[in-house]
Design a protein around this motif. Structure first.
Motif, mmCIF file in Angstrom:
data_model
loop_
_atom_site.group_PDB
_atom_site.id
_atom_site.type_symbol
_atom_site.label_atom_id
_atom_site.label_comp_id
_atom_site.label_asym_id
_atom_site.label_seq_id
_atom_site.Cartn_x
_atom_site.Cartn_y
_atom_site.Cartn_z
ATOM 1 N N THR A 1 0.926 -1.046 -0.107
ATOM 2 C CA THR A 1 -0.224 0.096 0.063
ATOM 3 C C THR A 1 0.799 1.131 -0.032
ATOM 4 O O THR A 1 0.589 2.176 -0.498
ATOM 5 N N LYS A 2 1.917 1.410 0.780
ATOM 6 C CA LYS A 2 2.780 2.489 0.686
ATOM 7 C C LYS A 2 3.372 2.746 -0.569
ATOM 8 O O LYS A 2 3.553 4.002 -1.075
ATOM 9 N N ALA A 3 3.895 1.634 -1.220
ATOM 10 C CA ALA A 3 4.626 2.046 -2.458
ATOM 11 C C ALA A 3 3.497 2.133 -3.507
ATOM 12 O O ALA A 3 3.903 3.261 -4.289
ATOM 13 N N ALA A 4 2.356 1.957 -3.604
ATOM 14 C CA ALA A 4 1.272 2.340 -4.288
ATOM 15 C C ALA A 4 1.090 3.725 -4.026
ATOM 16 O O ALA A 4 1.088 4.850 -5.069
ATOM 17 N N ALA A 5 0.838 4.163 -2.876
ATOM 18 C CA ALA A 5 0.759 5.530 -2.508
ATOM 19 C C ALA A 5 1.859 6.614 -2.909
ATOM 20 O O ALA A 5 1.536 7.504 -3.258
ATOM 21 N N ASP A 6 3.037 6.110 -2.746
ATOM 22 C CA ASP A 6 4.143 7.231 -3.146
ATOM 23 C C ASP A 6 4.229 6.990 -4.489
ATOM 24 O O ASP A 6 4.703 8.243 -5.052
ATOM 25 N N ALA A 7 3.824 5.975 -5.192
ATOM 26 C CA ALA A 7 3.881 6.036 -6.825
ATOM 27 C C ALA A 7 2.784 6.882 -7.345
ATOM 28 O O ALA A 7 3.163 7.792 -8.405
ATOM 29 N N TYR A 8 1.867 7.152 -6.537
ATOM 30 C CA TYR A 8 0.665 7.888 -7.205
ATOM 31 C C TYR A 8 1.123 9.489 -6.579
ATOM 32 O O TYR A 8 0.724 10.351 -7.503
ATOM 33 N N ARG A 9 1.516 9.622 -5.309
ATOM 34 C CA ARG A 9 1.838 11.026 -5.147
ATOM 35 C C ARG A 9 3.169 11.519 -6.148
ATOM 36 O O ARG A 9 3.246 12.798 -6.438
ATOM 37 N N ALA A 10 4.031 10.789 -6.678
ATOM 38 C CA ALA A 10 4.745 11.237 -7.284
ATOM 39 C C ALA A 10 4.523 11.710 -8.806
ATOM 40 O O ALA A 10 5.281 12.238 -9.436
ATOM 41 N N VAL A 11 3.169 11.497 -9.351
ATOM 42 C CA VAL A 11 2.889 11.579 -10.486
ATOM 43 C C VAL A 11 1.649 12.644 -10.487
ATOM 44 O O VAL A 11 1.142 12.924 -11.550
ATOM 45 N N LYS B 1 -6.094 7.082 1.147
ATOM 46 C CA LYS B 1 -6.556 6.134 1.820
ATOM 47 C C LYS B 1 -5.546 4.936 2.057
ATOM 48 O O LYS B 1 -5.371 4.086 3.065
ATOM 49 N N LEU B 2 -4.689 4.749 0.997
ATOM 50 C CA LEU B 2 -3.455 3.536 0.883
ATOM 51 C C LEU B 2 -2.619 4.273 2.003
ATOM 52 O O LEU B 2 -2.026 3.044 2.730
ATOM 53 N N GLU B 3 -2.381 5.405 2.088
ATOM 54 C CA GLU B 3 -1.382 5.611 3.204
ATOM 55 C C GLU B 3 -1.836 5.432 4.454
ATOM 56 O O GLU B 3 -1.217 4.923 5.330
ATOM 57 N N PHE B 4 -3.101 5.721 4.747
ATOM 58 C CA PHE B 4 -3.834 5.303 6.155
ATOM 59 C C PHE B 4 -3.569 4.109 6.302
ATOM 60 O O PHE B 4 -3.549 3.482 7.706
ATOM 61 N N GLN B 5 -4.079 3.035 5.369
ATOM 62 C CA GLN B 5 -4.134 1.693 5.582
ATOM 63 C C GLN B 5 -2.566 1.074 5.948
ATOM 64 O O GLN B 5 -2.402 0.501 6.760
ATOM 65 N N HIS B 6 -1.672 1.775 5.340
ATOM 66 C CA HIS B 6 -0.339 1.342 5.468
ATOM 67 C C HIS B 6 0.082 1.687 6.895
ATOM 68 O O HIS B 6 0.900 0.841 7.787
ATOM 69 N N LYS B 7 -0.273 2.925 7.423
ATOM 70 C CA LYS B 7 0.124 3.142 9.044
ATOM 71 C C LYS B 7 -0.491 2.198 9.806
ATOM 72 O O LYS B 7 0.082 1.973 10.873
ATOM 73 N N LEU C 1 -7.481 8.171 -3.238
ATOM 74 C CA LEU C 1 -6.741 6.860 -3.150
ATOM 75 C C LEU C 1 -5.514 6.692 -2.377
ATOM 76 O O LEU C 1 -5.215 5.891 -1.549
ATOM 77 N N ALA C 2 -4.567 7.607 -2.809
ATOM 78 C CA ALA C 2 -3.402 7.609 -2.100
ATOM 79 C C ALA C 2 -3.418 7.792 -0.721
ATOM 80 O O ALA C 2 -2.813 7.096 0.282
#
Length: 216
Positions: free
Chosen positions: A160-170, A188-194, A185-186
């Motif tokens: 989930t963190k890798a996905a969120a980071d990738a979305y933030r980057a673009v 929500k994925l960040e929250f789930q990772h934490k 989406l980013a």
């Protein structure tokens, strides 16, 4: 017609334990299974009131999954099997949360995938791929739903963190029509990772490893 996307977290092994168990369940699992049966009957009663006939009832589909087969040849059997599978997930998962409501989510996230792919987001992190990705590896296959819904997707919590980071980057380079949804989406994925990271480090009973998505 609008389609709703929700998600919850679970230990995939807890879900898998019911599939093909043929009654070999612990006392706690049998109790959960009875609750699944009740929920399946309630869903089926709602379909009956609407005059919807899938050729296989949701309660029967649930019994099939626990018996270890998806033998029904009914045209809409996939709808019943997906609905039954979702009951198994729901009764082994966290409370569901809302991702969003879309008129054509497959089309929308397909376009998001195209833009993200163009900008270098890895294929295994593209949202359409996991929203519509079906069950995790090691799970038995179930027939596709007619018209594509209901559908089940999944993403490992470890990703989930890798996905969120990738979305933030673009985020600042994707078309503005997609930006709000990708940001949501980013987040929500960040929250789930934490949540997953904290629980994994601090709760010795915690074993959840998968983010499950439901699309109806």
């Amino acid at each position: 017609m609008s389609h709703n996307i929700t998600y919850s977290t679970a230990d995939k092994a807890d879900v898998l334990a019911y599939l093909g168990s043929r009654g070999d369940l612990t006392a706690d699992q049998r109790s959960r299974f009875e609750m699944m049966r009740q929920a399946a009957r309630a869903d089926q009663a709602d379909l009956d009131r609407q005059g919807v006939d899938w050729g296989l009832s949701i309660p029967d589909a649930l019994e099939h999954l626990v018996a270890g087969h998806t033998a029904s040849q009914a045209e809409y059997a996939g709808n019943a099997y997906h609905s039954a599978m979702q009951h198994i997930i729901d009764h082994n998962a966290s409370d569901p949360a809302q991702l969003g409501t879309y008129s054509k989510p497959s089309t929308f996230f397909g376009k998001v995938d195209d833009e993200m792919r163009r900008l270098g987001v890895p294929a295994d992190l593209l949202p359409h791929g996991y929203l519509y990705g079906g069950l995790p590896d090691g799970f038995p296959s179930i027939p596709f739903s007619m018209d594509g819904y209901p559908a089940i997707g999944h993403l490992p919590l470890a990703r989930t963190k890798a996905a969120a980071d990738a979305y933030r980057a673009v985020l600042d380079r994707i078309p503005s029509d997609f930006r709000y949804d990708v940001r949501e989406l980013a987040e929500k994925l960040e929250f789930q990772h934490k949540e997953w990271e904290y629980a994994t480090k601090n709760l010795d009973w915690y074993t959840q490893d998968t983010l499950f998505f439901q699309l109806v």
